[in-house]
Design a protein around this motif. Structure first.
Motif, mmCIF file in Angstrom:
data_model
loop_
_atom_site.group_PDB
_atom_site.id
_atom_site.type_symbol
_atom_site.label_atom_id
_atom_site.label_comp_id
_atom_site.label_asym_id
_atom_site.label_seq_id
_atom_site.Cartn_x
_atom_site.Cartn_y
_atom_site.Cartn_z
ATOM 1 N N THR A 1 10.328 13.351 13.320
ATOM 2 C CA THR A 1 11.567 12.698 12.891
ATOM 3 C C THR A 1 11.446 11.176 12.932
ATOM 4 O O THR A 1 12.444 10.480 12.914
ATOM 5 N N ALA A 2 10.234 10.666 13.036
ATOM 6 C CA ALA A 2 10.044 9.219 13.087
ATOM 7 C C ALA A 2 10.554 8.577 11.798
ATOM 8 O O ALA A 2 10.559 9.194 10.730
ATOM 9 N N SER A 3 11.005 7.325 11.890
ATOM 10 C CA SER A 3 11.541 6.640 10.718
ATOM 11 C C SER A 3 10.425 6.421 9.690
ATOM 12 O O SER A 3 9.249 6.335 10.046
ATOM 13 N N PRO A 4 10.780 6.339 8.395
ATOM 14 C CA PRO A 4 9.767 6.116 7.356
ATOM 15 C C PRO A 4 9.007 4.814 7.611
ATOM 16 O O PRO A 4 9.542 3.861 8.163
ATOM 17 N N ARG B 1 0.811 -1.218 0.000
ATOM 18 C CA ARG B 1 0.000 0.000 0.000
ATOM 19 C C ARG B 1 0.840 1.261 0.000
ATOM 20 O O ARG B 1 0.305 2.356 0.066
ATOM 21 N N GLY B 2 2.155 1.127 -0.043
ATOM 22 C CA GLY B 2 3.014 2.290 -0.195
ATOM 23 C C GLY B 2 3.423 2.926 1.118
ATOM 24 O O GLY B 2 3.070 2.477 2.208
ATOM 25 N N PRO B 3 4.197 4.013 1.030
ATOM 26 C CA PRO B 3 4.648 4.712 2.241
ATOM 27 C C PRO B 3 3.488 5.398 2.953
ATOM 28 O O PRO B 3 2.537 5.852 2.321
ATOM 29 N N VAL B 4 3.554 5.443 4.259
ATOM 30 C CA VAL B 4 2.532 6.106 5.064
ATOM 31 C C VAL B 4 3.212 7.073 6.022
ATOM 32 O O VAL B 4 4.353 6.870 6.431
ATOM 33 N N HIS B 5 2.504 8.144 6.357
ATOM 34 C CA HIS B 5 3.021 9.114 7.316
ATOM 35 C C HIS B 5 2.347 8.888 8.658
ATOM 36 O O HIS B 5 1.119 8.857 8.749
ATOM 37 N N ILE B 6 3.151 8.670 9.670
ATOM 38 C CA ILE B 6 2.640 8.443 11.019
ATOM 39 C C ILE B 6 3.261 9.485 11.936
ATOM 40 O O ILE B 6 4.488 9.638 11.978
ATOM 41 N N GLY B 7 2.422 10.189 12.675
ATOM 42 C CA GLY B 7 2.936 11.196 13.592
ATOM 43 C C GLY B 7 2.667 12.591 13.060
ATOM 44 O O GLY B 7 2.242 12.789 11.912
ATOM 45 N N PRO B 8 2.920 13.626 13.848
ATOM 46 C CA PRO B 8 2.655 15.001 13.432
ATOM 47 C C PRO B 8 3.606 15.439 12.334
ATOM 48 O O PRO B 8 4.672 14.872 12.117
ATOM 49 N N THR B 9 3.205 16.471 11.604
ATOM 50 C CA THR B 9 4.043 17.022 10.547
ATOM 51 C C THR B 9 5.367 17.495 11.129
ATOM 52 O O THR B 9 5.405 18.146 12.169
ATOM 53 N N GLY B 10 6.457 17.161 10.429
ATOM 54 C CA GLY B 10 7.770 17.541 10.938
ATOM 55 C C GLY B 10 8.364 16.535 11.884
ATOM 56 O O GLY B 10 9.444 16.743 12.429
#
Length: 235
Positions: free
Chosen positions: A80-83, A69-78
């Motif tokens: 530094t969590a790992s991809p 399903r591809g890359p996902v963004h977890i956490g607030p904008t900005g």
């Protein structure tokens, strides 16, 4: 705040695999049992900093039948969590080797059958054509010999091919299989054990150790298709 459910929670709809800075070969060893025991339709988020993950994870899903399903963004904008990369467990996934999850599992060998009892005509001399491994026309090549000579002739008719790879790379496996099916011979170099080879790959792959990388006909190809290599090698 990260709202992704923890993978240890019994009510989680999303499982999380924290791969850290481990290479994809180790991540696949941990990901395989997770997909085996998860219910079909379960989504798994794989966190990893390995730059090869965007290539290896889709290739592994293609091999096994799981949905990438591809890359996902977890956490607030900005943050530094790992991809993180998401995949969904398939109901009819292809079984893979537990020790080498980038390979399809081999079916067990059939049990050997007992030899047949000799018949009353067992002592009768057999004709040359009836003898195992003997041809009725000894001046003709056996099919296996013809295939071997065809592959030898094909290997002699193309320019040298060098494939730069690393263990556990699904794309490397697919390329090797494609080249062999086309009768192409090649030299393979493991960039994990050859620093000069790794440096050569970085010099043509924007500083990344992207594999497979191929050198053929004075050209460098990053993650090419076997058909492209074939065309250049025989051009």
């Amino acid at each position: 705040m990260n709202t992704t459910p923890d993978r240890t929670s019994p009510t989680s709809s999303v499982l999380v695999l924290d791969g850290g800075d481990r290479r994809c070969v180790q991540i696949l060893l941990e990901l395989r049992p997770l997909t085996v025991h998860a219910a079909p339709g379960t989504v798994i988020h794989v966190h990893t900093t390995d730059p090869a993950a965007p290539l290896d994870l889709p290739a592994w899903c293609h091999l096994t039948g799981h949905t990438y399903r591809g890359p996902v963004h977890i956490g607030p904008t900005g943050s530094t969590a790992s991809p993180a990369y998401a995949l969904q467990v398939a109901e009819d996934a292809v079984a893979t080797d537990p020790g080498h999850p980038w390979r399809a599992a081999r079916s067990p060998h059939p049990e050997p059958t007992a030899p047949e009892e000799p018949t009353a005509h067992a002592s009768r001399p057999t004709h040359r054509a009836e003898q195992p491994g003997r041809s009725a026309h000894p001046w003709r090549r056996h099919p296996a010999q013809r295939r071997l000579h065809a592959m030898t002739d094909a290997a002699a008719s193309h320019t040298p091919i060098t494939v730069y790879s690393r263990p556990g790379c699904p794309y490397c496996y697919l390329l090797r299989r494609g080249l062999r099916r086309r009768g192409l011979t090649f030299t393979e170099i493991n960039i994990w054990t050859d620093p000069e080879a790794a440096a050569a790959v970085r010099s043509v792959a924007d500083g990344n150790e992207t594999v497979p990388t191929v050198h053929v006909a004075e050209r460098w190809l990053v993650n090419p298709k076997a058909a492209t290599v074939d065309q250049l090698a025989r051009g």
